[in-house]
Design a protein around this motif. Structure first.
Motif, PDB file in Angstrom:
ATOM      1  N   LYS A  21      59.763  30.654  37.180  1.00  0.00           N
ATOM      2  CA  LYS A  21      58.316  30.916  37.156  1.00  0.00           C
ATOM      3  C   LYS A  21      57.565  29.772  36.475  1.00  0.00           C
ATOM      4  O   LYS A  21      57.781  29.481  35.309  1.00  0.00           O
ATOM      5  CB  LYS A  21      58.030  32.232  36.434  1.00  0.00           C
ATOM      6  CG  LYS A  21      58.713  33.402  37.096  1.00  0.00           C
ATOM      7  CD  LYS A  21      57.821  34.607  37.240  1.00  0.00           C
ATOM      8  CE  LYS A  21      58.367  35.581  38.257  1.00  0.00           C
ATOM      9  NZ  LYS A  21      59.822  35.755  38.226  1.00  0.00           N
ATOM     10  N   LYS A  25      46.745  37.011  42.921  1.00  0.00           N
ATOM     11  CA  LYS A  25      46.008  36.454  41.781  1.00  0.00           C
ATOM     12  C   LYS A  25      46.899  35.665  40.840  1.00  0.00           C
ATOM     13  O   LYS A  25      46.540  34.584  40.388  1.00  0.00           O
ATOM     14  CB  LYS A  25      45.320  37.604  41.023  1.00  0.00           C
ATOM     15  CG  LYS A  25      43.820  37.651  41.284  1.00  0.00           C
ATOM     16  CD  LYS A  25      43.103  38.313  40.146  1.00  0.00           C
ATOM     17  CE  LYS A  25      41.697  37.742  40.090  1.00  0.00           C
ATOM     18  NZ  LYS A  25      40.694  38.705  40.430  1.00  0.00           N
ATOM     19  N   ASN A  26      48.104  36.232  40.569  1.00  0.00           N
ATOM     20  CA  ASN A  26      49.015  35.586  39.605  1.00  0.00           C
ATOM     21  C   ASN A  26      49.400  34.174  40.024  1.00  0.00           C
ATOM     22  O   ASN A  26      49.602  33.300  39.191  1.00  0.00           O
ATOM     23  CB  ASN A  26      50.314  36.386  39.478  1.00  0.00           C
ATOM     24  CG  ASN A  26      50.067  37.705  38.793  1.00  0.00           C
ATOM     25  OD1 ASN A  26      48.992  37.911  38.231  1.00  0.00           O
ATOM     26  ND2 ASN A  26      51.033  38.599  38.859  1.00  0.00           N
TER      27      ASN A  26
END
Ligand code: CTP
Length: 474
Positions: free
Chosen positions: A105, A75-76
């Motif tokens: 990230k 999901k992330n």
């Protein structure tokens, strides 16, 4: 777009196109799959990008099968994946990405297909093929990726400083693709790697080593290793390797450049074997030369004991590079330790016992050790190389003959340590080791025969020196 796809792949693409249409989103094949198909390289990784929810699309496609594949999703990251008939199919929503300066990230927001292509690493990896009804099969190539494929060039869609600061691992990837595909990195991209090399520090060592191993697995690893050296990346994460480079000259005598010698040894090894760990042994065989280098008056340059110090460096380097701390590491350490042994047998007057010792010490690794040692014969002097190689063939023949007559590989002495303990009523102690070694050495030296009675007689003799008496013959 004409690319060679299997019937199964084509059926899958139709299903994906249909599912996307029902969701009212656009979808495309993208990345390595398109690149490799255009190059005619085999590929099993299908990457799909859609202008919407990639996870939902993956589920909707999976549902259309009588036996739906299991969908794994994150999901992330907004990604989903399933395996189908040996294909690894990955889905992601098209996105705009921006990265903060201290992390890999990304901050992600939905985007168009062009936004998505712009944020990819290289023009040859930013090619997309439409799976939509209105233009099914159309190649979408906003950055001339196909031209670069033809010209065999690695170039970034954005300015290279932006692409690399977005994700510094891409600097390793540029070198890896250049090595795997035989492509050139453009000058401005190479210069950008030089400028941004320090940023590799924010990437995990596992991912860096993953790329390094892909370079090591290529047909000619020296191409990538030399690029890594010249752009400065290699020194960032593997300074022991770059320490091998350079030539020192004293009193007009120089030694060879051990970095470039090592690259040659790796390529020679790679030409004979695909084994990644044998190639690592080649990379590390001379790693302790800088630490052991001396200039001896009247003698020249020496590197005494570099094989022993090198063996000890292997576990540290494996830990630093996050390579596996297991039997592969032990194998590499063993080959580094033994790498000079076969060549030392090319001298004259070598006895069978020296051959036996090498067979015993190398055991199952003998063939690999011979490949490494043969690969280590590099010199600009062709006559010298030829003579060495001829002598080396003689050693191979003799090793074969000794092995056939003595069966010494993976051999166990006729009396074990346990038996010695029983014979002399000993607990595990130094004496057991002394007696065991005495038997092994006597057999390897050809002083006694390889059988129980001969070994027993020798033990009784040796035990007297240690004031031990046998309690029973087994
Ligand atoms: N990608 C990227 N930046 C990265 C990693 C990947 O832009 N650091 C993009 C590229 O478009 C790449 C695609 O994601 O083609 C898929 O990545 P990956 O599977 O890692 O590489 P491939 O290009 O498929 O090549 P390979 O399978 O040989 O690793």
């Amino acid at each position: 777009m004409d690319i060679a796809c299997s019937k199964e792949e084509l059926k899958l693409f139709e299903r994906i196109g249909d599912a996307a249409q029902k969701m009212d989103v656009q979808c495309y094949l993208i990345g390595g799959f398109v690149r490799d198909k255009l190059l005619g390289r085999p590929t099993k990784d299908v990457d799909i990008v859609c202008t919407g929810d990639g996870i939902a699309l993956a589920h909707n496609v999976a549902k259309t099968f009588v036996q739906p594949p299991q969908v794994n999703f994150f999901k992330n990251f907004g990604t989903a994946q399933f395996r189908l008939n040996g294909l690894d199919v990955e889905f992601v929503g098209a996105r705009k990405e921006s990265y903060t300066s201290d992390s890999r990230k990304p901050q992600v927001e939905p985007g168009t297909i062009e936004d998505d292509q712009l944020r990819r690493d290289f023009t040859i990896n930013a090619l997309a093929i439409s799976l939509n009804k209105e233009d099914y099969g159309k190649l979408i190539d906003p950055f001339d990726g196909t031209k670069d494929l033809e010209a065999k060039i690695i170039r970034t869609p954005l300015g290279p400083d932006v692409t690399f600061s977005d994700d510094p691992l891409r600097m390793m990837r540029a070198v890896r693709f250049a090595t795997q595909l035989g492509f050139e990195i453009t000058e401005d991209v190479f210069e950008a790697i030089k400028r941004n090399k320090g940023r590799i520090k924010i990437v995990s060592q596992e991912r860096i080593t993953d790329e390094l191993n892909k370079i090591m697995a290529a047909a000619k690893p020296s191409v990538g290793l030399d690029l890594l050296f010249r752009c400065g990346l290699l020194k960032e994460f593997f300074p022991q390797f770059t320490d091998l480079s350079g030539v020192e000259i004293i009193e007009g005598k120089g030694h060879k450049d051990n970095f470039y010698h090592t690259l040659q040894v790796i390529d020679n090894t790679a030409a004979k074997s695909n084994d990644l760990w044998l190639r690592w042994a080649a990379l590390l065989h001379d790693i302790a030369k800088p630490a052991t280098k001396r200039y001896e008056d009247g003698h020249g340059w020496t590197f005494h004991g570099h094989e022993v110090v090198g063996e000890r460096m292997v576990p540290k380097i494996f830990k630093q590079l996050k390579l596996p701390q297991n039997e592969h590491m032990k194998y590499v350490a063993k080959l580094v330790l033994l790498h000079l042994r076969p060549i030392s047998l090319t001298k004259e007057d070598i006895t069978d016992s020296a051959m036996r010792r090498l067979l015993f010490d190398a055991g199952d690794e003998l063939e690999d050790l011979m490949i490494l040692c043969e690969s280590d014969i590099t010199s600009k002097n062709k006559v010298k190389v030829k003579r060495y190689l001829e002598n080396f063939e003689i050693v191979k023949e003799r090793l074969k003959a000794v092995e056939e007559s003595d069966k010494i590989r993976n051999w166990q002495p006729p009396i074990s340590g346990d038996e010695i303990m029983q014979l002399f009523n000993l607990t595990p102690s130094r004496e057991v080791g002394v007696l065991k070694t005495a038997v092994r050495e006597a057999i390897l030296d050809g002083i006694i025969q390889n059988n129980y009675d001969a070994a027993y007689a020798l033990l009784v003799e040796k035990a007297k020196e240690l004031n031990l008496t046998p309690i029973a013959k087994l």
